[in-house]
Scaffold this motif. Structure first.
Motif, PDB file in Angstrom:
ATOM      1  N   THR B 105       0.840  -1.205   0.000  1.00  0.00           N
ATOM      2  CA  THR B 105       0.000   0.000   0.000  1.00  0.00           C
ATOM      3  C   THR B 105       0.875   1.255   0.000  1.00  0.00           C
ATOM      4  OG1 THR B 105      -1.636  -1.228   1.280  1.00  0.00           O
ATOM      5  CG2 THR B 105      -1.886   1.159   1.232  1.00  0.00           C
ATOM      6  N   TRP B 106       1.910   1.207   0.814  1.00  0.00           N
ATOM      7  CA  TRP B 106       2.837   2.339   0.911  1.00  0.00           C
ATOM      8  C   TRP B 106       3.537   2.583  -0.420  1.00  0.00           C
ATOM      9  CZ3 TRP B 106       4.059   6.546   3.321  1.00  0.00           C
ATOM     10  CH2 TRP B 106       5.329   7.098   3.162  1.00  0.00           C
ATOM     11  N   LEU B 107       3.957   1.510  -1.078  1.00  0.00           N
ATOM     12  CA  LEU B 107       4.645   1.638  -2.370  1.00  0.00           C
ATOM     13  C   LEU B 107       3.733   2.274  -3.410  1.00  0.00           C
ATOM     14  CD1 LEU B 107       6.612  -1.756  -2.557  1.00  0.00           C
ATOM     15  CD2 LEU B 107       7.557   0.529  -2.207  1.00  0.00           C
ATOM     16  N   VAL B 108       2.467   1.848  -3.423  1.00  0.00           N
ATOM     17  CA  VAL B 108       1.510   2.427  -4.387  1.00  0.00           C
ATOM     18  C   VAL B 108       1.256   3.892  -4.051  1.00  0.00           C
ATOM     19  CG1 VAL B 108      -0.897   2.333  -5.185  1.00  0.00           C
ATOM     20  CG2 VAL B 108       0.420   0.220  -4.970  1.00  0.00           C
ATOM     21  N   ALA B 109       1.115   4.189  -2.754  1.00  0.00           N
ATOM     22  CA  ALA B 109       0.840   5.570  -2.330  1.00  0.00           C
ATOM     23  C   ALA B 109       1.989   6.510  -2.696  1.00  0.00           C
ATOM     24  CB  ALA B 109       0.593   5.609  -0.820  1.00  0.00           C
ATOM     25  N   SER B 110       3.222   5.986  -2.618  1.00  0.00           N
ATOM     26  CA  SER B 110       4.381   6.836  -2.894  1.00  0.00           C
ATOM     27  C   SER B 110       4.769   6.842  -4.376  1.00  0.00           C
ATOM     28  CB  SER B 110       5.575   6.364  -2.050  1.00  0.00           C
ATOM     29  OG  SER B 110       5.919   5.033  -2.406  1.00  0.00           O
ATOM     30  N   GLY B 111       4.035   6.054  -5.173  1.00  0.00           N
ATOM     31  CA  GLY B 111       4.313   6.021  -6.617  1.00  0.00           C
ATOM     32  C   GLY B 111       5.433   5.081  -6.989  1.00  0.00           C
ATOM     33  N   ALA B 112       5.958   4.344  -6.024  1.00  0.00           N
ATOM     34  CA  ALA B 112       7.080   3.435  -6.299  1.00  0.00           C
ATOM     35  C   ALA B 112       6.622   2.037  -6.727  1.00  0.00           C
ATOM     36  CB  ALA B 112       7.961   3.320  -5.054  1.00  0.00           C
ATOM     37  N   GLY B 113       5.352   1.761  -6.557  1.00  0.00           N
ATOM     38  CA  GLY B 113       4.843   0.430  -6.900  1.00  0.00           C
ATOM     39  C   GLY B 113       3.624   0.523  -7.791  1.00  0.00           C
ATOM     40  N   ASP B 114       3.366  -0.571  -8.535  1.00  0.00           N
ATOM     41  CA  ASP B 114       2.203  -0.597  -9.433  1.00  0.00           C
ATOM     42  C   ASP B 114       0.964  -1.095  -8.692  1.00  0.00           C
ATOM     43  OD1 ASP B 114       3.683   0.270 -11.604  1.00  0.00           O
ATOM     44  OD2 ASP B 114       4.365  -1.777 -12.057  1.00  0.00           O
ATOM     45  N   PHE B 115      -0.147  -0.445  -9.018  1.00  0.00           N
ATOM     46  CA  PHE B 115      -1.425  -0.859  -8.447  1.00  0.00           C
ATOM     47  C   PHE B 115      -1.883  -2.149  -9.132  1.00  0.00           C
ATOM     48  CE2 PHE B 115      -6.190  -0.182  -8.887  1.00  0.00           C
ATOM     49  CZ  PHE B 115      -6.486  -0.754  -7.671  1.00  0.00           C
ATOM     50  N   GLN B 116      -2.217  -3.142  -8.319  1.00  0.00           N
ATOM     51  CA  GLN B 116      -2.628  -4.431  -8.883  1.00  0.00           C
ATOM     52  C   GLN B 116      -4.029  -4.799  -8.404  1.00  0.00           C
ATOM     53  OE1 GLN B 116       0.639  -6.994  -7.610  1.00  0.00           O
ATOM     54  NE2 GLN B 116       1.394  -6.974  -9.717  1.00  0.00           N
ATOM     55  N   GLN B 117      -4.921  -4.997  -9.383  1.00  0.00           N
ATOM     56  CA  GLN B 117      -6.301  -5.383  -9.029  1.00  0.00           C
ATOM     57  C   GLN B 117      -6.374  -6.902  -8.934  1.00  0.00           C
ATOM     58  OE1 GLN B 117      -9.653  -3.312 -10.820  1.00  0.00           O
ATOM     59  NE2 GLN B 117      -8.239  -1.997 -11.914  1.00  0.00           N
ATOM     60  N   MET B 118      -5.759  -7.423  -7.913  1.00  0.00           N
ATOM     61  CA  MET B 118      -5.717  -8.880  -7.755  1.00  0.00           C
ATOM     62  C   MET B 118      -5.936  -9.262  -6.311  1.00  0.00           C
ATOM     63  SD  MET B 118      -2.721 -10.419 -10.065  1.00  0.00           S
ATOM     64  CE  MET B 118      -2.727 -10.251 -11.834  1.00  0.00           C
ATOM     65  N   VAL B 119      -6.537 -10.417  -6.117  1.00  0.00           N
ATOM     66  CA  VAL B 119      -6.652 -10.996  -4.781  1.00  0.00           C
ATOM     67  C   VAL B 119      -5.699 -12.180  -4.735  1.00  0.00           C
ATOM     68  CG1 VAL B 119      -8.175 -12.361  -3.308  1.00  0.00           C
ATOM     69  CG2 VAL B 119      -8.981 -10.200  -4.253  1.00  0.00           C
ATOM     70  N   THR B 120      -4.842 -12.200  -3.742  1.00  0.00           N
ATOM     71  CA  THR B 120      -3.872 -13.294  -3.620  1.00  0.00           C
ATOM     72  C   THR B 120      -4.356 -14.291  -2.568  1.00  0.00           C
ATOM     73  OG1 THR B 120      -2.146 -11.691  -4.131  1.00  0.00           O
ATOM     74  CG2 THR B 120      -1.423 -13.827  -3.297  1.00  0.00           C
ATOM     75  N   LEU B 121      -4.670 -15.503  -3.037  1.00  0.00           N
ATOM     76  CA  LEU B 121      -5.172 -16.523  -2.118  1.00  0.00           C
ATOM     77  C   LEU B 121      -4.033 -17.396  -1.600  1.00  0.00           C
ATOM     78  CD1 LEU B 121      -8.450 -17.670  -3.931  1.00  0.00           C
ATOM     79  CD2 LEU B 121      -8.233 -16.159  -1.954  1.00  0.00           C
ATOM     80  N   PHE B 122      -4.089 -17.718  -0.344  1.00  0.00           N
ATOM     81  CA  PHE B 122      -3.072 -18.550   0.315  1.00  0.00           C
ATOM     82  C   PHE B 122      -1.664 -17.988   0.097  1.00  0.00           C
ATOM     83  CE2 PHE B 122      -6.688 -21.331  -0.649  1.00  0.00           C
ATOM     84  CZ  PHE B 122      -7.057 -21.692   0.637  1.00  0.00           C
ATOM     85  N   TRP B 123      -1.587 -16.666   0.004  1.00  0.00           N
ATOM     86  CA  TRP B 123      -0.325 -15.933  -0.118  1.00  0.00           C
ATOM     87  C   TRP B 123       0.468 -16.329  -1.365  1.00  0.00           C
ATOM     88  CZ3 TRP B 123      -1.589 -18.595   4.503  1.00  0.00           C
ATOM     89  CH2 TRP B 123      -2.215 -17.788   5.467  1.00  0.00           C
ATOM     90  N   SER B 124      -0.159 -17.033  -2.293  1.00  0.00           N
ATOM     91  CA  SER B 124       0.581 -17.548  -3.451  1.00  0.00           C
ATOM     92  C   SER B 124      -0.155 -17.360  -4.771  1.00  0.00           C
ATOM     93  CB  SER B 124       0.850 -19.053  -3.294  1.00  0.00           C
ATOM     94  OG  SER B 124       1.482 -19.317  -2.076  1.00  0.00           O
ATOM     95  N   PHE B 125      -1.459 -17.605  -4.782  1.00  0.00           N
ATOM     96  CA  PHE B 125      -2.188 -17.673  -6.051  1.00  0.00           C
ATOM     97  C   PHE B 125      -2.898 -16.350  -6.342  1.00  0.00           C
ATOM     98  CE2 PHE B 125      -2.273 -21.869  -3.953  1.00  0.00           C
ATOM     99  CZ  PHE B 125      -1.409 -22.531  -4.810  1.00  0.00           C
ATOM    100  N   GLN B 126      -2.457 -15.677  -7.407  1.00  0.00           N
ATOM    101  CA  GLN B 126      -3.044 -14.381  -7.744  1.00  0.00           C
ATOM    102  C   GLN B 126      -4.263 -14.571  -8.635  1.00  0.00           C
ATOM    103  OE1 GLN B 126       0.313 -11.962  -9.159  1.00  0.00           O
ATOM    104  NE2 GLN B 126       0.394 -11.130  -7.095  1.00  0.00           N
ATOM    105  N   VAL B 127      -5.380 -14.069  -8.161  1.00  0.00           N
ATOM    106  CA  VAL B 127      -6.646 -14.211  -8.888  1.00  0.00           C
ATOM    107  C   VAL B 127      -7.091 -12.824  -9.359  1.00  0.00           C
ATOM    108  CG1 VAL B 127      -9.026 -15.055  -8.731  1.00  0.00           C
ATOM    109  CG2 VAL B 127      -7.242 -16.077  -7.286  1.00  0.00           C
ATOM    110  N   PRO B 128      -7.243 -12.631 -10.682  1.00  0.00           N
ATOM    111  CA  PRO B 128      -7.728 -11.344 -11.183  1.00  0.00           C
ATOM    112  C   PRO B 128      -9.100 -11.021 -10.582  1.00  0.00           C
ATOM    113  CG  PRO B 128      -6.940 -12.722 -12.985  1.00  0.00           C
ATOM    114  CD  PRO B 128      -6.987 -13.598 -11.773  1.00  0.00           C
ATOM    115  N   TRP B 129      -9.283  -9.754 -10.176  1.00  0.00           N
ATOM    116  CA  TRP B 129     -10.498  -9.394  -9.433  1.00  0.00           C
ATOM    117  C   TRP B 129     -10.988  -8.026  -9.918  1.00  0.00           C
ATOM    118  CZ3 TRP B 129     -11.435 -13.426  -6.032  1.00  0.00           C
ATOM    119  CH2 TRP B 129     -12.494 -13.290  -5.132  1.00  0.00           C
ATOM    120  N   GLU B 130     -10.950  -7.800 -11.247  1.00  0.00           N
ATOM    121  CA  GLU B 130     -11.190  -6.453 -11.787  1.00  0.00           C
ATOM    122  C   GLU B 130     -12.608  -5.938 -11.554  1.00  0.00           C
ATOM    123  OE1 GLU B 130      -9.820  -8.792 -13.848  1.00  0.00           O
ATOM    124  OE2 GLU B 130      -7.851  -8.040 -14.452  1.00  0.00           O
ATOM    125  N   TRP B 131     -13.580  -6.848 -11.467  1.00  0.00           N
ATOM    126  CA  TRP B 131     -14.987  -6.413 -11.371  1.00  0.00           C
ATOM    127  C   TRP B 131     -15.310  -5.649 -10.078  1.00  0.00           C
ATOM    128  CZ3 TRP B 131     -13.500 -11.568 -10.817  1.00  0.00           C
ATOM    129  CH2 TRP B 131     -13.650 -12.088  -9.543  1.00  0.00           C
TER     130      TRP B 131
END
Lengths: 72, 190
Positions: B105-131
């Motif tokens: 969150t801090w990285l996105v707020a400071s512009g150093a990181g990309d915003f990702q519309q994803m939910v990460t399940l079990f800390w491993s599996f990235q699931v697109p969650w654009e809706w």
């Protein structure tokens, strides 16, 4: 003269392993369990009838039903 | 004397409302902070586990599904799962993952990181969650935190459901990080 006693079923909690999750509190139909200072479960006074519902629902099996003899 | 129904006996409905609302609008994930702050407040200021015992919507939901609807095998939780080393280890791991969410969150707020519309399940599996999010409604960092926090909440719900199915209805409570933390605080205070 003989002392009269009665047998009474009662829930007994192993306080060392109890995680104080509150399941026994939630399932007890007689409000006979409490979470003592957020640390472990224990029966409240005379309310416990030893029905065993808490024993069946305790996720870690730290409650057992014991029979105690009490003076009448 | 049999107990009557209390208002908090219906708190399980909150879990369904929370996960449903956040499923369609990720910003509602912020409401999950209540489940983070309230148990700590009760433990720190009241020295009790009032939240776990009465107000935990998730625990009640597990009890309802596993107990009332008999979706649980009702087998006693294995000892290692409620051992101190596992409970405190899982709590540290969970808090580290929470710290990771705050960092993203801090990285996105400071512009150093990309915003990702994803939910990460079990800390491993990235699931697109654009809706669940329309860009521009709130600052990106607010939405980023929502996605990260919802990932934690959904992962812990799924872990709890799996534990409920395999073991006892409220097996999750035996190693719930918040439960471990609040019990630790209460033991320290009392």
């Amino acid at each position: 003269m003989t002392d009269k006693t009665k047998k009474r079923r009662l829930a007994v909690v192993n306080a060392d392993s109890c995680v104080a999750c509150g399941t026994c509190f939630a399932v007890c139909p007689f409000e006979a369990m409490e979470i003592y200072k957020g640390c472990y479960a224990r029966p409240v006074g005379e309310r416990c009838v030893g029905c065993g519902i808490c024993e069946r629902n305790c996720p870690i099996g730290c409650i057992s039903i014991k029979i105690r003899e009490e003076a009448v | 004397m049999k107990k009557g129904k209390h208002w908090y006996d219906y708190i399980w409905i909150w879990a369904i409302i929370y996960f449903s609302l956040s499923f369609f609008n990720i910003i509602f994930a912020w409401l999950g902070m209540i489940d983070f702050m309230l148990p700590l407040a009760f433990a720190i200021f009241g020295g009790s586990k009032y939240f776990c015992n009465r107000l935990c919507a998730r625990g009640q939901l597990f009890l309802k599904l596993g107990g009332q609807y008999k979706l649980s095998r009702n087998v006693v939780t294995p000892a290692w799962m409620y051992s101190s080393i596992f409970r405190y280890g899982f709590m540290i791991f969970f808090l580290t993952m929470f710290g990771n969410v705050v960092m993203q969150t801090w990285l996105v707020a400071s512009g150093a990181g990309d915003f990702q519309q994803m939910v990460t399940l079990f800390w491993s599996f990235q699931v697109p969650w654009e809706w669940a999010y329309t860009a521009g409604g709130v600052p990106d960092w607010v939405a980023q935190y929502s996605f990260g926090f919802y990932s934690l909440m959904l992962t812990s719900l799924l872990l709890g459901l799996i534990a409920m199915l395999i073991y006892k209805p409220r097996t999750w409570c035996s190693f719930c990080p918040m439960g471990t933390m609040t019990q630790g605080i209460c033991k320290f205070k009392n």
